[in-house]
Scaffold this active site. Structure first.
Site, PDB file in Angstrom:
ATOM      1  N   ASP A 101     -96.772  20.262 -26.369  1.00 35.16           N
ATOM      2  CA  ASP A 101     -96.730  20.668 -24.971  1.00 35.16           C
ATOM      3  C   ASP A 101     -96.933  22.170 -24.772  1.00 35.16           C
ATOM      4  O   ASP A 101     -96.367  22.772 -23.875  1.00 35.16           O
ATOM      5  CB  ASP A 101     -95.377  20.259 -24.387  1.00 35.16           C
ATOM      6  CG  ASP A 101     -94.225  20.655 -25.303  1.00 35.16           C
ATOM      7  OD1 ASP A 101     -94.397  21.615 -26.085  1.00 35.16           O
ATOM      8  OD2 ASP A 101     -93.162  20.014 -25.237  1.00 35.16           O
ATOM      9  N   GLU A 123     -97.128  13.584 -30.760  1.00 35.06           N
ATOM     10  CA  GLU A 123     -95.854  13.790 -30.054  1.00 35.06           C
ATOM     11  C   GLU A 123     -96.053  13.583 -28.549  1.00 35.06           C
ATOM     12  O   GLU A 123     -95.675  14.405 -27.709  1.00 35.06           O
ATOM     13  CB  GLU A 123     -95.254  15.175 -30.330  1.00 35.06           C
ATOM     14  CG  GLU A 123     -93.774  15.279 -29.998  1.00 35.06           C
ATOM     15  CD  GLU A 123     -93.233  16.691 -30.182  1.00 35.06           C
ATOM     16  OE1 GLU A 123     -93.571  17.585 -29.393  1.00 35.06           O
ATOM     17  OE2 GLU A 123     -92.450  16.897 -31.137  1.00 35.06           O
ATOM     18  N   GLU A 137     -93.520  23.364 -20.423  1.00 37.16           N
ATOM     19  CA  GLU A 137     -93.829  22.288 -21.370  1.00 37.16           C
ATOM     20  C   GLU A 137     -93.888  20.899 -20.730  1.00 37.16           C
ATOM     21  O   GLU A 137     -94.768  20.096 -21.051  1.00 37.16           O
ATOM     22  CB  GLU A 137     -92.824  22.286 -22.525  1.00 37.16           C
ATOM     23  CG  GLU A 137     -92.962  23.477 -23.476  1.00 37.16           C
ATOM     24  CD  GLU A 137     -92.163  24.696 -23.063  1.00 37.16           C
ATOM     25  OE1 GLU A 137     -91.688  24.750 -21.898  1.00 37.16           O
ATOM     26  OE2 GLU A 137     -91.983  25.605 -23.889  1.00 37.16           O
ATOM     27  N   HIS A 218     -84.861  30.134 -26.901  1.00 37.84           N
ATOM     28  CA  HIS A 218     -86.186  30.637 -26.556  1.00 37.84           C
ATOM     29  C   HIS A 218     -86.814  30.081 -25.286  1.00 37.84           C
ATOM     30  O   HIS A 218     -87.951  30.413 -24.957  1.00 37.84           O
ATOM     31  CB  HIS A 218     -87.164  30.431 -27.723  1.00 37.84           C
ATOM     32  CG  HIS A 218     -87.622  29.003 -27.867  1.00 37.84           C
ATOM     33  ND1 HIS A 218     -88.761  28.542 -27.274  1.00 37.84           N
ATOM     34  CD2 HIS A 218     -87.091  27.949 -28.512  1.00 37.84           C
ATOM     35  CE1 HIS A 218     -88.917  27.263 -27.581  1.00 37.84           C
ATOM     36  NE2 HIS A 218     -87.916  26.886 -28.319  1.00 37.84           N
ATOM     37  N   ARG A 220     -88.380  29.535 -21.863  1.00 36.03           N
ATOM     38  CA  ARG A 220     -88.926  30.465 -20.899  1.00 36.03           C
ATOM     39  C   ARG A 220     -88.183  30.431 -19.558  1.00 36.03           C
ATOM     40  O   ARG A 220     -88.123  31.407 -18.835  1.00 36.03           O
ATOM     41  CB  ARG A 220     -90.373  30.044 -20.625  1.00 36.03           C
ATOM     42  CG  ARG A 220     -91.386  31.113 -20.642  1.00 36.03           C
ATOM     43  CD  ARG A 220     -92.739  30.457 -20.496  1.00 36.03           C
ATOM     44  NE  ARG A 220     -93.525  30.564 -21.703  1.00 36.03           N
ATOM     45  CZ  ARG A 220     -94.295  31.598 -21.986  1.00 36.03           C
ATOM     46  NH1 ARG A 220     -94.375  32.608 -21.160  1.00 36.03           N
ATOM     47  NH2 ARG A 220     -94.976  31.627 -23.098  1.00 36.03           N
ATOM     48  N   HIS A 250     -86.218  34.824 -31.155  1.00 34.30           N
ATOM     49  CA  HIS A 250     -87.611  34.502 -30.808  1.00 34.30           C
ATOM     50  C   HIS A 250     -88.271  35.771 -30.271  1.00 34.30           C
ATOM     51  O   HIS A 250     -87.626  36.548 -29.558  1.00 34.30           O
ATOM     52  CB  HIS A 250     -87.618  33.396 -29.736  1.00 34.30           C
ATOM     53  CG  HIS A 250     -88.955  32.769 -29.519  1.00 34.30           C
ATOM     54  ND1 HIS A 250     -89.913  33.348 -28.727  1.00 34.30           N
ATOM     55  CD2 HIS A 250     -89.499  31.633 -30.001  1.00 34.30           C
ATOM     56  CE1 HIS A 250     -90.996  32.574 -28.734  1.00 34.30           C
ATOM     57  NE2 HIS A 250     -90.772  31.528 -29.498  1.00 34.30           N
TER      58      HIS A 250
END
Ligand code: UDP
Length: 380
Positions: A101, A123, A137, A218, A220, A250
């Site tokens: 993603d 996936e 994602e 991590h 966003r 990250h």
């Protein structure tokens, strides 16, 4: 990477650390199948983070693209669509494989779509049910599902989600998650070679007998307030329990606030991102893992480590159902309570709920069969 017939050429596209980790087994399985010519395209999205895994697997990208200069994530997708598209024009594959993603996955799928090259999505079908969480994602994986031809689902629930969205059932295969193939491969490598990932050894030695807590953050969509709340929960945990906390940070700039808040606290080690092998050594040595990562949820479940997920929902509910994971969001009090409870009970056992380590082989044999059938139909 170039065995097999030119007419059955497959281009695997990856650019971020998790994609590279999860696609290494697919590249290996496609190459081992013998009938296909496998090429690997590194989109450049994470320039260096996955390099150690590629080196250990002996994979040299056939296409190594520059990370597009982009002021925001939308421009990054646009730039990657152009650069991956140019790689497709040079390589002219019969199928393109993308994973998960990321911006690279969406851009790779769109570049292939515009050239009428069928896309295999590894996936496929993970859904949180909220378009903004995780962002971007959840949106990216839904978009890739709309244009992919093959959908390789990591779990039964993911396969069911795809069919419920109207994807043709014969093109949905429940194969397991290739992250588990990668995990077993990497553990085999670590066990055979003391030097792989050995850079983590001094930190592990420093912990002595104290239980290790591993934390990664991590996402966003986390606002600065969320990061501060998570840091508060972690500080409270280290103050209350005699644990040693390691946080590989990250590289996302926003996360620097975590270094500011945690970097000088005794028994907390904020370190640079770790190579995959060092990270797995650390996971194995950890008593508790606190993370908002997708891959880490799968790995912790397979390894049987207690896990607190820093989110309010997960597209990997199997981690919760097996008793490995609890959802704590960004609530410091809940984080502390659940961490203390997890440290007090025995670790969960390892689980195969995310895969048995054979996912990549299943993907390769399906692609080999379909591409051969297509080729025979074209030449008949
Ligand atoms: N990982 C790593 N080094 C680190 C942190 C994570 O190699 O310092 C690996 C981890 O083992 C897992 C993957 O990176 O396979 C997860 O990546 P990330 O959390 O960035 O992305 P997500 O899985 O959430 O997409």
């Amino acid at each position: 990477m170039s065995r097999g017939s030119q007419s059955l050429s497959v281009l695997v596209v990856a650019g971020t650390r998790p994609e590279i980790i999860k696609l290494v087994p697919v590249v290996q399985a496609l190459a081992n199948a013998g009938s296909m010519r496998v090429r690997f395209c590194h989109s450049g999205q994470h320039e260096e983070l996955g390099q150690g895994v590629l080196d250990a697997a002996g994979i040299v990208p056939d296409e190594r693209l520059m990370r597009p200069v982009a002021p925001d994530i939308g421009a990054l997708v646009a730039g990657l669509t152009t650069s991956i598209g140019a790689a497709l024009d040079r390589q002219r594959p019969r199928a393109v494989v993308v994973q998960g993603d990321t911006a690279t996955a969406l851009a790779g799928a769109m570049a292939a779509f515009h050239r009428q090259i069928p896309v295999a999505h590894v996936e496929a079908g993970l859904r949180s049910g909220h378009i903004g969480r995780p962002w971007p994602e959840e949106g990216y994986r839904r978009m890739v599902s709309r244009i992919a031809h093959w959908h390789f689902a990591p779990t039964r629930a993911a396969a069911q989600a795809l069919v419920a969205e109207g994807i043709d059932e014969p093109f949905v295969d429940h194969v397991g998650n290739t992250v588990i193939d990668a995990l077993y491969w990497a553990l085999g490598r670590i066990d055979a070679d003391d030097t792989l990932g050995a850079d983590i050894a001094p930190l592990l030695a420093r912990a002595g007998k104290r239980p290790i807590v591993l934390a990664t953050v991590h996402r966003r969509e986390l606002a600065e307030g969320d990061l501060r709340a998570i840091a508060e929960g972690l500080r409270a945990l280290v103050a209350r329990e005699k644990v040693e906390l390691v946080m590989p940070l990250h590289p996302r700039a926003e996360n620097e606030v975590l270094r500011d808040l945690l970097g000088r606290v005794p028994r907390i080690h904020v370190v640079e991102p770790l190579g995959y092998f060092a990270f797995l050594r650390l996971m194995r040595a950890s008593r508790l893992i606190v993370s908002d990562s997708g891959g880490v949820q799968e790995e912790a479940t397979a390894l049987g480590r207690s896990l607190l997920v820093l989110r309010s929902e997960t597209e990997r509910p199997e981690a919760v159902m097996t008793g490995t994971a609890r959802l704590v969001g960004a609530d410091p009090a809940l984080l502390l309570d659940e961490a203390q409870a997890a440290l007090a009970r025995p670790a969960p056992g390892p689980s195969h709920v995310f895969g048995d380590g054979q996912a990549a082989e299943r993907i390769a044999s399906r692609l080999a069969r379909d591409l051969l059938a297509r080729e025979m139909a074209l030449t008949a």
